[in-house]
Design an enzyme around this catalytic site. Sequence first.
Site, PDB file in Angstrom:
ATOM      1  N   CYS A 112      21.390 -26.974  50.763  1.00  0.00           N
ATOM      2  CA  CYS A 112      21.906 -27.863  49.731  1.00  0.00           C
ATOM      3  C   CYS A 112      23.102 -27.233  49.004  1.00  0.00           C
ATOM      4  O   CYS A 112      24.145 -27.023  49.589  1.00  0.00           O
ATOM      5  CB  CYS A 112      20.767 -28.249  48.783  1.00  0.00           C
ATOM      6  N   HIS A 113      22.953 -26.889  47.712  1.00  0.00           N
ATOM      7  CA  HIS A 113      24.024 -26.284  46.925  1.00  0.00           C
ATOM      8  C   HIS A 113      24.054 -24.756  47.035  1.00  0.00           C
ATOM      9  O   HIS A 113      24.963 -24.115  46.520  1.00  0.00           O
ATOM     10  CB  HIS A 113      23.886 -26.682  45.450  1.00  0.00           C
TER      11      HIS A 113
END
Length: 188
Positions: A112-113
């Site tokens: 994800c991030h």
Amino acid sequence: MVTLQGLTVAFLVARQGVEQVELTGPWQAVREAGGTPRLISTGPGRIQAFRHLDRADTFAVDETVEEADVERYAGLVLPGGVANPDFLRLDRAAVDLVREFVHRGKPIAAICHAPWLLVEADVVRGRTLTSWPSLRTDLVNAGADWVDEELRSCAEGPNTLITSRKPADLPLFEDALVTEFAKGRRSG
């Protein structure tokens, strides 16, 4: 069946902001493969996980980034959440820990991030990764090739980087990280 029996896997998270499922899913996959997961954070005590923007559970920290010894670990998992990697990339010891995993050839799995932390550690140049779509420009500007795929495993560097985009990609991400972390046993 792939086994992590006798291997320890590091999970690096900030004091708050980690997306809970991106921590607990891979954690359970490591345990089910016989490995020992350990939670590393920027301070002792407990960390606060989130379900998107809502507070979720807390988890006990096993050791701080200053106490962590890369040689004890088969690999590193970097869970996402928007705030989690943003906090971590401001912590010099956390960035240095990530860089040390890369320099010692240990695999890293980031979802994800979490690749923001890889950008901050300056370890993405010439590598192909995926991430949450909003990180594309940051990754490209840091020298990475970005792809929109459920899973990307890149061994074109000193270590293997395993990346995925979002919680829906967790099943593939978990299988890939367990398989890659188990390779250390065969080569070591």
